[in-house]
Enzyme design. Structure first.
Site, PDB file in Angstrom:
ATOM      1  N   CYS A  32       0.829  -1.208   0.000  1.00  0.00           N
ATOM      2  CA  CYS A  32       0.000   0.000   0.000  1.00  0.00           C
ATOM      3  C   CYS A  32       0.868   1.266   0.000  1.00  0.00           C
ATOM      4  O   CYS A  32       1.821   1.382   0.783  1.00  0.00           O
ATOM      5  CB  CYS A  32      -0.909   0.014   1.217  1.00  0.00           C
ATOM      6  SG  CYS A  32      -2.092   1.397   1.208  1.00  0.00           S
ATOM      7  N   ARG A  41     -12.372  -2.496   6.884  1.00  0.00           N
ATOM      8  CA  ARG A  41     -12.852  -2.222   5.526  1.00  0.00           C
ATOM      9  C   ARG A  41     -11.666  -2.196   4.571  1.00  0.00           C
ATOM     10  O   ARG A  41     -10.558  -1.817   4.971  1.00  0.00           O
ATOM     11  CB  ARG A  41     -13.589  -0.884   5.455  1.00  0.00           C
ATOM     12  CG  ARG A  41     -14.707  -0.725   6.469  1.00  0.00           C
ATOM     13  CD  ARG A  41     -15.472   0.587   6.249  1.00  0.00           C
ATOM     14  NE  ARG A  41     -14.601   1.745   6.211  1.00  0.00           N
ATOM     15  CZ  ARG A  41     -14.144   2.377   7.279  1.00  0.00           C
ATOM     16  NH1 ARG A  41     -14.449   1.926   8.496  1.00  0.00           N
ATOM     17  NH2 ARG A  41     -13.372   3.450   7.170  1.00  0.00           N
ATOM     18  N   CYS A  97      -8.986  -1.023   1.835  1.00  0.00           N
ATOM     19  CA  CYS A  97      -8.377   0.254   1.463  1.00  0.00           C
ATOM     20  C   CYS A  97      -8.727   0.611   0.023  1.00  0.00           C
ATOM     21  O   CYS A  97      -8.701  -0.239  -0.865  1.00  0.00           O
ATOM     22  CB  CYS A  97      -6.858   0.137   1.624  1.00  0.00           C
ATOM     23  SG  CYS A  97      -5.953   1.608   1.097  1.00  0.00           S
ATOM     24  N   CYS A 137      -4.776   0.874  -2.086  1.00  0.00           N
ATOM     25  CA  CYS A 137      -4.056  -0.322  -2.543  1.00  0.00           C
ATOM     26  C   CYS A 137      -4.996  -1.409  -3.059  1.00  0.00           C
ATOM     27  O   CYS A 137      -4.559  -2.339  -3.722  1.00  0.00           O
ATOM     28  CB  CYS A 137      -3.181  -0.883  -1.430  1.00  0.00           C
ATOM     29  SG  CYS A 137      -4.083  -1.549  -0.011  1.00  0.00           S
ATOM     30  N   TRP A 174       2.015 -40.499 -18.196  1.00  0.00           N
ATOM     31  CA  TRP A 174       2.474 -39.213 -18.735  1.00  0.00           C
ATOM     32  C   TRP A 174       1.299 -38.281 -18.961  1.00  0.00           C
ATOM     33  O   TRP A 174       1.306 -37.123 -18.526  1.00  0.00           O
ATOM     34  CB  TRP A 174       3.237 -39.404 -20.053  1.00  0.00           C
ATOM     35  CG  TRP A 174       3.747 -38.093 -20.608  1.00  0.00           C
ATOM     36  CD1 TRP A 174       4.956 -37.518 -20.368  1.00  0.00           C
ATOM     37  CD2 TRP A 174       3.030 -37.177 -21.470  1.00  0.00           C
ATOM     38  NE1 TRP A 174       5.057 -36.295 -21.022  1.00  0.00           N
ATOM     39  CE2 TRP A 174       3.889 -36.063 -21.700  1.00  0.00           C
ATOM     40  CE3 TRP A 174       1.767 -37.184 -22.056  1.00  0.00           C
ATOM     41  CZ2 TRP A 174       3.514 -34.979 -22.496  1.00  0.00           C
ATOM     42  CZ3 TRP A 174       1.378 -36.095 -22.852  1.00  0.00           C
ATOM     43  CH2 TRP A 174       2.252 -35.014 -23.069  1.00  0.00           C
ATOM     44  N   TYR A 212       0.501 -34.896 -16.861  1.00  0.00           N
ATOM     45  CA  TYR A 212       0.530 -33.611 -17.564  1.00  0.00           C
ATOM     46  C   TYR A 212      -0.785 -32.862 -17.356  1.00  0.00           C
ATOM     47  O   TYR A 212      -0.797 -31.638 -17.142  1.00  0.00           O
ATOM     48  CB  TYR A 212       0.778 -33.831 -19.059  1.00  0.00           C
ATOM     49  CG  TYR A 212       0.950 -32.537 -19.837  1.00  0.00           C
ATOM     50  CD1 TYR A 212       2.179 -31.881 -19.863  1.00  0.00           C
ATOM     51  CD2 TYR A 212      -0.114 -31.968 -20.532  1.00  0.00           C
ATOM     52  CE1 TYR A 212       2.347 -30.695 -20.558  1.00  0.00           C
ATOM     53  CE2 TYR A 212       0.037 -30.774 -21.231  1.00  0.00           C
ATOM     54  CZ  TYR A 212       1.270 -30.145 -21.250  1.00  0.00           C
ATOM     55  OH  TYR A 212       1.426 -28.964 -21.933  1.00  0.00           O
ATOM     56  N   ASP A 252       8.898 -37.999 -19.113  1.00  0.00           N
ATOM     57  CA  ASP A 252       8.804 -37.077 -20.252  1.00  0.00           C
ATOM     58  C   ASP A 252      10.100 -37.057 -21.070  1.00  0.00           C
ATOM     59  O   ASP A 252      11.205 -37.000 -20.502  1.00  0.00           O
ATOM     60  CB  ASP A 252       8.495 -35.670 -19.726  1.00  0.00           C
ATOM     61  CG  ASP A 252       8.393 -34.645 -20.835  1.00  0.00           C
ATOM     62  OD1 ASP A 252       7.423 -34.707 -21.604  1.00  0.00           O
ATOM     63  OD2 ASP A 252       9.291 -33.782 -20.912  1.00  0.00           O
TER      64      ASP A 252
END
Length: 467
Positions: free
Chosen positions: A38, A63, A65, A68, A410, A414, A430
């Protein structure tokens, strides 16, 4: 992460981006909670309280900001199996897939009570409170970044009604949505959202990886931007359109077609996984050591799990370029995308559309019988409920995948690495990893990769980058 007050305060006053999204600081003197990055004047240490997530900060009465904007903070990547139920529940909530506690618990295969307990242990709040915070922050994001009517924002954020959103804004933030819009920066003319990440991110390497695998008509890389068509089912309706993603400093800007206005939560969630925006490069680098030559590499996920899984099957034992050609032929069978920019034409076929094809039709596209059989089996399984998303149970889904014809270790691993976006998954045995390591034996390769657990998806990307 374990929150230490001294370490958190040091990160806060130094605006350390490595901690962005890993904790939020509530300031007692203002009643506001902030990201560590921030730009506002820093508070006294004794006025600060620290929370691991935005929902916990709001539950304590703080609450968000307006400077930021906590809704922009990257999330936290999961590196192990601890609190698995809570992890899966959070993924579902962030994707906007939360109706009520009972429905979510049934989907995860646990009782309401177990889900509440596991979630509270991990996040300090209930799933319902967490979901409310996510909806509020998304609405706040859309109010600040778009010109959408407030009622459309209420629907897009998942509130169900404008009245419900107004009520929660008044209760949590002590202001109305229209007043928040007046206080925020002037919104852009387009429907454009921002997604933050922890730097570094090698955008060029990311685009190069995606470009090599881009499905013709569905994806394209142009002018340092990623474009794609979108078709997804959200809140009982089918949404179809297109998007583009560009790099802007330490954020990605996402432009959506107007047809995707009411599907913002799952679209943004999918993009966070595709680009691995919740990663912590410093943590990955510390764990992988000398293997890391480029800290900006990410373990890329997938925008659509089914699309990625089909792409993985097509890529079995052939080149990336050949698999891309086959995927483009299949994509042409998908539904046309109206008003798509040049270079985009179709949405990838749905599981039902693929399941309706015959092996002969796939054969005419150049798909051999073993792969066409695997594709049809996968498509049928997904239409029957197989879930290919980061909120799925990785062990269960991997086992189900390997039980399908034509899907071996494989392909299943993946899919786990990309579609399920699991940071410890890696493509077993692989060819590229063998080439990068010089290890031919599957056992030797597995032993080598075990040293990088629980970050083997990242190790895979770094090894591939050496080829």
């Amino acid at each position: 992460m374990q929150l230490n007050d001294d370490a958190c305060y040091q990160a806060l006053i130094s605006r350390d981006s490595r901690f962005d999204g890993r904790f939020f600081a509530g300031v007692l003197s203002t009643g506001i909670y902030c990201r560590p990055v921030c730009p506002a004047r820093k508070p006294l240490a004794e006025n600060c309280r620290y929370f691991s997530n935005a929902a916990a900060a709001e539950a304590a009465g703080f609450r968000p900001c307006l400077k930021c904007r906590p809704e922009l903070a990257p999330g936290q990547a999961w590196s192990d199996g601890a609190a698995m139920v809570a992890r899966r529940a959070e993924e579902a909530i962030r994707a906007g897939d939360f109706q009520d506690l009972t429905t979510l618990a049934e989907r995860l295969g646990v009782t309401d009570r177990h889900l509440r307990r596991a979630f509270a242990n991990r996040f300090g709040v209930s799933p319902v409170a967490y979901a409310q915070t996510q909806r509020l922050l998304l609405a706040k994001k859309l109010l600040a970044e778009t010109t959408l009517p407030v009622v459309d924002i209420a629907m897009a954020a998942g509130f169900g009604s404008l009245r419900r959103m107004n009520s929660l804004f008044a209760e949590r933030y002590q202001l109305t949505p229209s007043k928040l819009r007046r206080q925020a920066e002037a919104p852009a003319a387009e429907l454009t959202c921002r997604l933050a990440f922890r730097p570094p991110l090698d955008w060029q390497a990311t685009l190069a990886f995606l470009k090599n695998r881009a499905i013709t008509g569905v994806e394209k890389i142009e002018a340092n931007e990623y474009w794609r068509t979108v078709r997804l089912d959200y809140q009982g309706k089918m949404h179809q359109g297109w998007l583009k993603v560009a790099l802007a400093g330490s954020e990605l800007t996402v432009t959506l077609s107007n047809s995707l206005i009411k599907a913002v939560p799952p679209v943004l969630s999918a993009l966070r996984h595709l680009f691995d925006l919740d990663a912590d490069p410093a943590e990955v680098t510390a764990n992988l050591g000398p293997l890391v030559n480029n800290p900006g590499l990410r373990a890329l996920g997938a925008f659509d799990g089914f699309e990625m899984a089909i792409r993985a099957i097509l890529g079995q034992q052939i080149t990336v370029a050949a698999a891309r050609t086959l995927a483009g032929r299949l994509a042409a069978l998908g539904s046309p995308c109206p008003d798509a920019p040049e270079g985009l034409s179709h949405c990838f076929p749905t599981p039902a559309q693929v399941a309706a094809l015959s092996q002969e039709q796939l054969g005419q596209m150049g798909v051999i019988r073993s792969r066409s059989r695997a594709m049809l089996a996968l498509a049928s399984a997904v239409t029957e409920g197989l879930e290919l998303s980061p909120s799925a149970d990785i062990d269960e889904i991997t086992a189900k995948l390997e039980s399908l014809p034509g899907i071996g270790p494989w392909t299943a691993s993946y899919i786990a690495m990309r579609a399920l976006h699991w940071p410890d998954a890696w493509p077993v045995n692989d060819h590229g990893l063998k080439a990068a390591t010089g290890l031919e034996s599957p056992k030797a390769l597995a032993h080598y990769m075990s040293a990088f657990s629980p970050w083997r998806a990242y190790a895979t990307q770094h090894l591939w980058s050496q080829l």
